[in-house]
Scaffold this motif. Structure first.
Motif, PDB file in Angstrom:
ATOM      1  N   TRP A   1      46.095  48.617  45.487  1.00 19.20           N
ATOM      2  CA  TRP A   1      47.357  48.563  45.337  1.00 19.20           C
ATOM      3  C   TRP A   1      48.373  49.613  45.549  1.00 19.20           C
ATOM      4  O   TRP A   1      49.440  49.620  45.982  1.00 19.20           O
ATOM      5  CB  TRP A   1      47.900  47.859  43.970  1.00 19.20           C
ATOM      6  CG  TRP A   1      47.893  49.086  42.900  1.00 19.20           C
ATOM      7  CD1 TRP A   1      46.586  48.980  41.861  1.00 19.20           C
ATOM      8  CD2 TRP A   1      48.403  50.161  42.485  1.00 19.20           C
ATOM      9  NE1 TRP A   1      46.783  50.148  40.960  1.00 19.20           N
ATOM     10  CE2 TRP A   1      47.978  50.535  41.477  1.00 19.20           C
ATOM     11  CE3 TRP A   1      49.944  50.238  43.232  1.00 19.20           C
ATOM     12  CZ2 TRP A   1      48.711  51.566  40.600  1.00 19.20           C
ATOM     13  CZ3 TRP A   1      50.591  51.468  42.334  1.00 19.20           C
ATOM     14  CH2 TRP A   1      49.878  52.058  41.135  1.00 19.20           C
TER      15      TRP A   1
ATOM     16  N   LEU B   1      45.688  41.509  40.921  1.00 16.93           N
ATOM     17  CA  LEU B   1      46.047  40.571  41.933  1.00 16.93           C
ATOM     18  C   LEU B   1      47.486  39.899  41.830  1.00 16.93           C
ATOM     19  O   LEU B   1      47.595  39.500  40.576  1.00 16.93           O
ATOM     20  CB  LEU B   1      44.827  39.536  42.288  1.00 16.93           C
ATOM     21  CG  LEU B   1      43.357  40.071  42.537  1.00 16.93           C
ATOM     22  CD1 LEU B   1      42.619  38.802  42.421  1.00 16.93           C
ATOM     23  CD2 LEU B   1      43.532  40.931  43.875  1.00 16.93           C
ATOM     24  N   ARG B   2      48.166  39.829  42.743  1.00 19.85           N
ATOM     25  CA  ARG B   2      49.622  39.680  42.766  1.00 19.85           C
ATOM     26  C   ARG B   2      49.428  37.925  42.073  1.00 19.85           C
ATOM     27  O   ARG B   2      50.284  37.660  41.305  1.00 19.85           O
ATOM     28  CB  ARG B   2      49.901  39.258  43.932  1.00 19.85           C
ATOM     29  CG  ARG B   2      51.763  39.032  43.841  1.00 19.85           C
ATOM     30  CD  ARG B   2      52.351  39.454  45.057  1.00 19.85           C
ATOM     31  NE  ARG B   2      51.791  38.631  46.487  1.00 19.85           N
ATOM     32  CZ  ARG B   2      52.035  37.451  46.682  1.00 19.85           C
ATOM     33  NH1 ARG B   2      52.735  36.598  46.021  1.00 19.85           N
ATOM     34  NH2 ARG B   2      51.688  37.046  47.926  1.00 19.85           N
ATOM     35  N   ASP B   3      48.516  36.979  42.522  1.00 19.92           N
ATOM     36  CA  ASP B   3      48.646  35.848  42.147  1.00 19.92           C
ATOM     37  C   ASP B   3      48.029  35.424  40.840  1.00 19.92           C
ATOM     38  O   ASP B   3      47.627  34.112  40.461  1.00 19.92           O
ATOM     39  CB  ASP B   3      48.392  34.651  43.096  1.00 19.92           C
ATOM     40  CG  ASP B   3      46.908  35.215  43.858  1.00 19.92           C
ATOM     41  OD1 ASP B   3      46.395  36.435  43.729  1.00 19.92           O
ATOM     42  OD2 ASP B   3      46.482  34.493  44.911  1.00 19.92           O
ATOM     43  N   ARG B   4      47.130  36.418  40.121  1.00 17.53           N
ATOM     44  CA  ARG B   4      46.478  36.300  38.942  1.00 17.53           C
ATOM     45  C   ARG B   4      46.722  37.130  37.804  1.00 17.53           C
ATOM     46  O   ARG B   4      46.430  36.741  36.791  1.00 17.53           O
ATOM     47  CB  ARG B   4      45.092  36.289  39.365  1.00 17.53           C
ATOM     48  CG  ARG B   4      44.327  35.155  40.373  1.00 17.53           C
ATOM     49  CD  ARG B   4      43.112  35.278  40.365  1.00 17.53           C
ATOM     50  NE  ARG B   4      42.094  35.260  39.271  1.00 17.53           N
ATOM     51  CZ  ARG B   4      40.693  34.829  39.227  1.00 17.53           C
ATOM     52  NH1 ARG B   4      40.419  34.238  40.061  1.00 17.53           N
ATOM     53  NH2 ARG B   4      40.131  34.712  38.207  1.00 17.53           N
TER      54      ARG B   4
ATOM     55  N   ALA C   1      51.328  42.140  37.685  1.00 17.75           N
ATOM     56  CA  ALA C   1      51.572  42.253  39.057  1.00 17.75           C
ATOM     57  C   ALA C   1      53.142  42.895  39.300  1.00 17.75           C
ATOM     58  O   ALA C   1      53.120  43.504  40.362  1.00 17.75           O
ATOM     59  CB  ALA C   1      51.301  40.883  39.631  1.00 17.75           C
TER      60      ALA C   1
ATOM     61  N   TYR D   1      48.101  42.730  45.808  1.00 11.35           N
ATOM     62  CA  TYR D   1      47.848  41.657  47.011  1.00 11.35           C
ATOM     63  C   TYR D   1      47.311  40.484  46.162  1.00 11.35           C
ATOM     64  O   TYR D   1      46.311  40.486  45.312  1.00 11.35           O
ATOM     65  CB  TYR D   1      46.770  42.298  47.950  1.00 11.35           C
ATOM     66  CG  TYR D   1      47.269  43.785  48.745  1.00 11.35           C
ATOM     67  CD1 TYR D   1      48.229  43.171  49.837  1.00 11.35           C
ATOM     68  CD2 TYR D   1      46.936  44.741  48.143  1.00 11.35           C
ATOM     69  CE1 TYR D   1      48.687  44.502  50.537  1.00 11.35           C
ATOM     70  CE2 TYR D   1      47.345  46.123  48.891  1.00 11.35           C
ATOM     71  CZ  TYR D   1      48.326  45.925  49.992  1.00 11.35           C
ATOM     72  OH  TYR D   1      48.670  46.996  50.748  1.00 11.35           O
ATOM     73  N   PRO D   2      47.456  39.325  47.037  1.00  7.27           N
ATOM     74  CA  PRO D   2      46.936  38.117  46.324  1.00  7.27           C
ATOM     75  C   PRO D   2      45.340  38.059  46.637  1.00  7.27           C
ATOM     76  O   PRO D   2      44.908  38.772  47.715  1.00  7.27           O
ATOM     77  CB  PRO D   2      47.774  37.056  47.331  1.00  7.27           C
ATOM     78  CG  PRO D   2      48.207  37.863  48.421  1.00  7.27           C
ATOM     79  CD  PRO D   2      48.400  39.420  48.221  1.00  7.27           C
ATOM     80  N   GLU D   3      44.632  37.015  45.992  1.00  5.81           N
ATOM     81  CA  GLU D   3      43.323  37.179  46.132  1.00  5.81           C
ATOM     82  C   GLU D   3      42.940  36.780  47.669  1.00  5.81           C
ATOM     83  O   GLU D   3      41.882  37.418  47.959  1.00  5.81           O
ATOM     84  CB  GLU D   3      42.757  35.755  45.367  1.00  5.81           C
ATOM     85  CG  GLU D   3      41.209  35.775  44.982  1.00  5.81           C
ATOM     86  CD  GLU D   3      40.690  34.744  44.012  1.00  5.81           C
ATOM     87  OE1 GLU D   3      39.741  34.383  43.808  1.00  5.81           O
ATOM     88  OE2 GLU D   3      41.988  34.289  43.417  1.00  5.81           O
ATOM     89  N   SER D   4      43.644  35.929  48.206  1.00  2.00           N
ATOM     90  CA  SER D   4      43.179  35.532  49.673  1.00  2.00           C
ATOM     91  C   SER D   4      43.089  36.861  50.560  1.00  2.00           C
ATOM     92  O   SER D   4      42.340  36.600  51.459  1.00  2.00           O
ATOM     93  CB  SER D   4      44.012  34.459  50.095  1.00  2.00           C
ATOM     94  OG  SER D   4      45.416  34.868  50.088  1.00  2.00           O
ATOM     95  N   THR D   5      43.936  37.569  50.365  1.00  2.00           N
ATOM     96  CA  THR D   5      43.990  38.775  51.260  1.00  2.00           C
ATOM     97  C   THR D   5      42.915  39.589  50.949  1.00  2.00           C
ATOM     98  O   THR D   5      42.205  40.079  52.047  1.00  2.00           O
ATOM     99  CB  THR D   5      45.436  39.488  51.071  1.00  2.00           C
ATOM    100  OG1 THR D   5      46.519  38.592  51.395  1.00  2.00           O
ATOM    101  CG2 THR D   5      45.521  40.778  51.936  1.00  2.00           C
TER     102      THR D   5
ATOM    103  N   THR E   1      35.642  36.182  42.381  1.00  2.00           N
ATOM    104  CA  THR E   1      36.784  37.029  41.871  1.00  2.00           C
ATOM    105  C   THR E   1      36.549  36.520  40.443  1.00  2.00           C
ATOM    106  O   THR E   1      36.460  35.377  40.130  1.00  2.00           O
ATOM    107  CB  THR E   1      38.222  36.535  42.261  1.00  2.00           C
ATOM    108  OG1 THR E   1      38.213  36.845  43.722  1.00  2.00           O
ATOM    109  CG2 THR E   1      39.006  37.177  41.353  1.00  2.00           C
TER     110      THR E   1
END
Length: 311
Positions: free
Chosen positions: A219, A249-252, A256, A272-276, A291
């Motif tokens: 991050w 992670l941004r989405d978890r 965040a 960052y999101p998990e997918s990135t 994850t």
């Protein structure tokens, strides 16, 4: 971790302490200016401001009154010196963050965060040294879950080496890799431990490790820097080894928003999101990407393994 081991000061208390530091009032008080009237004269602030701030700092345990004068209490130790990172604690870094947030409008306009002087780097290292044991142990548990049989580990940019030391205590042969200035600063903390210190870059590390761990690194960096970091980390693995990034992670992550503000104010990254993050692992040739949440923290561990063939 920016959310772990933080000072217990709330925003108003931080604001008072920060204003006292910025005006020179704090230095006048802890350097033994006498009473608040003399400190006000030394700092160029009003007597009313000096009185209110002094009363607050006494209530917070940073100052104490002795025979009509004020002097620093034990809690002010980290504000007085940064030579021993173990004495710095979390408050100086919390004040630095407050300062960075105050500058956030200018940073958003210019796109360039303030440059950290050496003193602030030591503040950050001192705060990292004060990270609570439970968070450290949970993070190391998550890292070892990716390769329970790891015998050699490389821990990247671990500052004072809390995670490196915890891994060494588990019987792992650990190398801590960081920049020369950081290694020089933390060497006194680690000279009596089993952690091997190495100053340099990941690109200079030969493939020999069963585990490569970074905590709170992604991050702070931009996408391309992170892509390169994961690729270089994969290159440092022996066949069957694992790379683990422990990040909010941004989405978890519940942290965040807090981390996004810190990243915008102080660096070039973001949560960052998990997918990135998973994409960086795939691009580095890592497989079995998983994850998991790090128990007791708002962080996640993203792990990927190198094929046993080393390909």
């Amino acid at each position: 971790m920016p959310t772990a081991g933080d000072s217990e000061l709330d925003t108003p208390a931080l604001a008072l302490l920060w204003a006292a530091r910025e005006t020179g009032l704090l230095a006048a008080l802890v350097d033994g200016a006498g009473d608040e009237r003399e400190a006000a004269d030394a700092a160029g602030v009003t007597e009313r401001a000096a009185r209110i701030v002094t009363d607050a700092l006494v209530d917070l345990g940073f100052l104490r009154r002795v025979d009509g004068a004020v002097e620093p209490a034990n809690r002010a130790l980290g504000l007085l010196a940064t030579r021993d990172l173990r004495s710095v604690g979390t408050v100086p870094a919390a004040l630095d963050r407050f300062d960075a947030y105050a500058e956030l409008p200018r940073t958003m306009e210019s796109g360039v965060p303030p440059v950290d002087p050496d003193e602030r780097v030591r503040h950050r290292l001192g705060a990292a040294a004060a990270l609570d044991d439970a968070t450290v142990e949970a993070t190391v548990d998550a890292a070892l879950a990716a390769n329970p049989d790891a015998e050699r580990a490389l821990v990247v940019a671990d500052g004072p080496g809390r995670h490196a030391r915890a891994l060494a205590d588990r019987g792992v042969d650990v190398t801590l890799l960081d920049g020369p200035a950081v290694i020089e600063a933390v060497e006194p903390l680690l000279e009596s431990t089993l952690v091997t210190l190495r100053a340099g870059s990941l690109v200079d590390v030969e493939a020999a490790f069963d585990l490569v761990l970074t905590v709170d690194g992604a991050w702070r960096q931009g996408v391309e820097e992170n892509r390169f970091t994961v690729l270089a980390a994969a290159g440092a693995l022996s066949p069957g080894g694992a790379v683990v990034l422990v990040e909010p992670l941004r989405d978890r992550s519940a942290a965040a928003v807090e981390v996004a503000a810190a990243a915008l104010a102080t660096g070039s990254g973001e949560p960052y999101p998990e997918s990135t993050v998973a994409e960086w692992f795939v691009d580095a040739g890592l497989a079995g990407i998983e994850t998991s949440d790090v128990p007791g923290t708002p962080y996640q561990a993203v792990a990927g393994r190198l094929d046993d063939s080393g390909i």
